[in-house]
Motif scaffolding. Sequence first.
Motif, PDB file in Angstrom:
ATOM      1  N   UNK A 175       0.839  -1.203   0.000  1.00  0.00           N
ATOM      2  CA  UNK A 175       0.000   0.000   0.000  1.00  0.00           C
ATOM      3  C   UNK A 175       0.874   1.253   0.000  1.00  0.00           C
ATOM      4  N   UNK A 176       0.330   2.383  -0.424  1.00  0.00           N
ATOM      5  CA  UNK A 176       1.096   3.621  -0.388  1.00  0.00           C
ATOM      6  C   UNK A 176       1.589   3.920   1.030  1.00  0.00           C
ATOM      7  N   UNK A 177       2.847   4.318   1.111  1.00  0.00           N
ATOM      8  CA  UNK A 177       3.442   4.621   2.417  1.00  0.00           C
ATOM      9  C   UNK A 177       4.543   5.657   2.240  1.00  0.00           C
ATOM     10  N   UNK A 178       4.700   6.493   3.275  1.00  0.00           N
ATOM     11  CA  UNK A 178       5.795   7.454   3.306  1.00  0.00           C
ATOM     12  C   UNK A 178       7.051   6.714   3.719  1.00  0.00           C
ATOM     13  N   UNK A 179       8.126   6.916   2.970  1.00  0.00           N
ATOM     14  CA  UNK A 179       9.383   6.196   3.201  1.00  0.00           C
ATOM     15  C   UNK A 179      10.445   7.149   3.742  1.00  0.00           C
ATOM     16  N   UNK A 180      11.404   6.614   4.499  1.00  0.00           N
ATOM     17  CA  UNK A 180      12.439   7.483   5.072  1.00  0.00           C
ATOM     18  C   UNK A 180      13.346   8.130   4.026  1.00  0.00           C
ATOM     19  N   UNK A 181      13.341   7.628   2.799  1.00  0.00           N
ATOM     20  CA  UNK A 181      14.167   8.235   1.755  1.00  0.00           C
ATOM     21  C   UNK A 181      13.444   9.378   1.028  1.00  0.00           C
TER      22      UNK A 181
END
Length: 152
Positions: free
Chosen positions: A120-126
Amino acid sequence: MAEDKGEFPSGEDYGRSLRGFGINMLVRNVARSVAFAREVLLAEVATADQDFAVLRHRVDGRVLAEWMLHADGTYHSNPLPSLIAPDGPRGAGLELRLYAIDPDAAVVRARARSDVILAEPADKPHGMREAYILDPDGYCWVVSRPLSKNQG
């Protein structure tokens, strides 16, 4: 399914024009894969028929990615098909990434087609928001957009 957006060069001329890095994807059904690319990835179809297609990803009018689809039968004298299982997903271990595509909207479009959402869409640390979607042949497309500096 013959389709040609404008004047597309002959196969020989197109082949001679290629530079840099290329992506050729063997697919079981070109029309089905073109539909996925159009509907989920919002790709532009440069040319397409039952055996071959060229797809493009544009951002702000510039082509940022171009890839080719080849029907399995077009690779009859190529060694690659010997590595592909007759059934099941293809492209294990490969991520095909398209940037500047809203992953949340892409997942909605993919779900409407009953495509597999691998993540699912997710905010990533990069610094990206991304989602993982499998196309009809099991290739993993990662669609993403940058997070604003206040997100993540």
